[in-house]
Design an enzyme around this catalytic site. Structure first.
Site, PDB file in Angstrom:
ATOM      1  N   MET A  60       0.794  -1.225   0.000  1.00  0.00           N
ATOM      2  CA  MET A  60       0.000   0.000   0.000  1.00  0.00           C
ATOM      3  C   MET A  60       0.829   1.279   0.000  1.00  0.00           C
ATOM      4  SD  MET A  60       0.370   1.509   3.260  1.00  0.00           S
ATOM      5  CE  MET A  60      -1.126   2.466   3.437  1.00  0.00           C
ATOM      6  N   TYR A  61       2.135   1.200   0.178  1.00  0.00           N
ATOM      7  CA  TYR A  61       2.942   2.422   0.184  1.00  0.00           C
ATOM      8  C   TYR A  61       2.856   3.090  -1.187  1.00  0.00           C
ATOM      9  CZ  TYR A  61       5.219   0.866   4.542  1.00  0.00           C
ATOM     10  OH  TYR A  61       5.494   0.460   5.832  1.00  0.00           O
ATOM     11  N   SER A  62       2.330   4.307  -1.189  1.00  0.00           N
ATOM     12  CA  SER A  62       2.131   5.059  -2.433  1.00  0.00           C
ATOM     13  C   SER A  62       1.429   4.215  -3.481  1.00  0.00           C
ATOM     14  CB  SER A  62       3.468   5.595  -2.967  1.00  0.00           C
ATOM     15  OG  SER A  62       4.020   6.526  -2.072  1.00  0.00           O
ATOM     16  N   LYS A  88       4.558  -6.195   2.628  1.00  0.00           N
ATOM     17  CA  LYS A  88       3.441  -6.447   3.533  1.00  0.00           C
ATOM     18  C   LYS A  88       2.121  -6.518   2.774  1.00  0.00           C
ATOM     19  CE  LYS A  88       5.741  -3.322   6.772  1.00  0.00           C
ATOM     20  NZ  LYS A  88       6.297  -2.433   5.736  1.00  0.00           N
TER      21      LYS A  88
END
Length: 326
Positions: A60-62, A88
């Site tokens: 989900m990072y960016s 993750k």
């Protein structure tokens, strides 16, 4: 840098881990302070030069672009087997769509393939649950993660911020069925967030689980004088929710970090990181970097041996608070 075993596993990790939430394309995801791909690459190069060969990201990072940037860095700078890649699963990736988040079998199987595609690799070294999923039976989650490992898509599995009873339940479930156990716990831990010392860290030490804490500098709070702010602190929604419960205590801790840093003639970040590194449960802290000195300070912290008196001075002002960041 000397490698460290991740808990009781055979996986070698660098004693400092590069956190990759700082790298992402603008307009993708909720973090306006992230560095663009071209600006990110020098930090991966610097990390390799310093021996920081374990890199932690998340789907989900960016909105996935962090994983893409990590993948590009691997192809540009090194060989896949020369780095340890952790990512993750759990957070929402397809808003409003069925199975677009969580730790169900369908979500895990969908997201591991999506992460591998973005990273441009056949496997990740460490696949971590980003949070506890209260809506999915733990048996379903642990079996799916076991199948991911057996399919060769992940070498090991780990978990992130949850209650100790939840982590214990997950490990027991894996043992009961002969499934793969978690080898690591990524939790929030710093001089102003120490609640994990009560149950989670003793559990991890007892069970041979490596601890790789996030925000060891309390999102920069411990790296600057009290009251100073940054663009990230002003725009990061997570930062705005944390560290509000015991501000008088936190202020005193920050001042203690500054006093010892001045006495030692080193950066505050080195002192705060050295304290975390010297705690018995810790394998390696995860450090984000958007300026070159962030990584040089992290590497230098490994060489800073705080005395018992300094450790006590840093820890003494801490006041208990409710655990947060789950």
């Amino acid at each position: 840098m000397d490698f460290k075993k991740l808990g009781g596993s055979g996986l070698d990790v660098s004693p400092v881990i590069l956190g990759c939430m700082s790298y992402g394309e603008s307009g993708r995801g909720p973090h306006p302070w992230t560095l663009e791909p071209a600006d990110s690459l020098p930090f991966f190069k610097q990390a390799l030069e310093l021996g920081i060969t374990t890199w932690d990201t998340a789907n989900m990072y960016s909105a996935g672009s962090s994983e893409e940037i990590v993948g590009d860095a691997i192809r540009t700078l090194t060989k896949r087997e020369e780095v340890v890649i952790a990512t993750k699963v759990y957070q929402e990736m397809r808003p409003g769509k069925p199975n677009g988040r969580g730790l169900s079998r369908v979500a895990i199987m969908t997201e591991i393939d999506a992460s591998l595609k973005r990273l441009g690799t056949d496997y990740v070294d460490l696949y971590q649950t980003h949070r506890w999923d209260p809506h999915t039976p733990i048996e379903e989650t642990m079996e799916a993660l076991h199948d991911v490992v057996k399919a060769g898509k992940a070498r090991y599995i780990g978990a992130s911020s949850m209650w100790a009873w939840q982590f214990s339940k997950a490990q027991y479930t894996a043992d009961l069925h002969g499934w793969t156990r978690f080898v690591s716990m990524q939790d929030q831990y710093s001089l102003i967030s120490r609640e994990e010392e009560r149950e989670m860290h003793p559990l991890c030490v007892d069970q041979g689980v490596g601890v790789i804490p996030w925000s060891p500098l309390a999102r920069g709070t411990l790296a600057r004088p009290w009251g100073e702010s940054t663009n990230r602190a002003e725009t990061d929604l997570v930062s705005q929710r944390l560290y509000k419960q015991q501000e008088a205590s936190d202020h005193a801790v920050v001042d203690a970090v500054g006093a010892i840093a001045d006495e030692r003639g080193v950066a505050r970040a080195q002192v705060a990181l050295a304290w975390v590194i010297q705690q018995p449960a810790i394998t390696a802290p995860i450090v984000g970097a958007t300026k070159p000195h962030h990584l040089t300070d992290a590497a230098a912290a490994l060489e800073l041996d705080l005395t018992p008196d300094e450790l006590d001075r840093l820890a003494a002002p801490y006041a208990p608070r409710d655990a947060e960041g789950f």
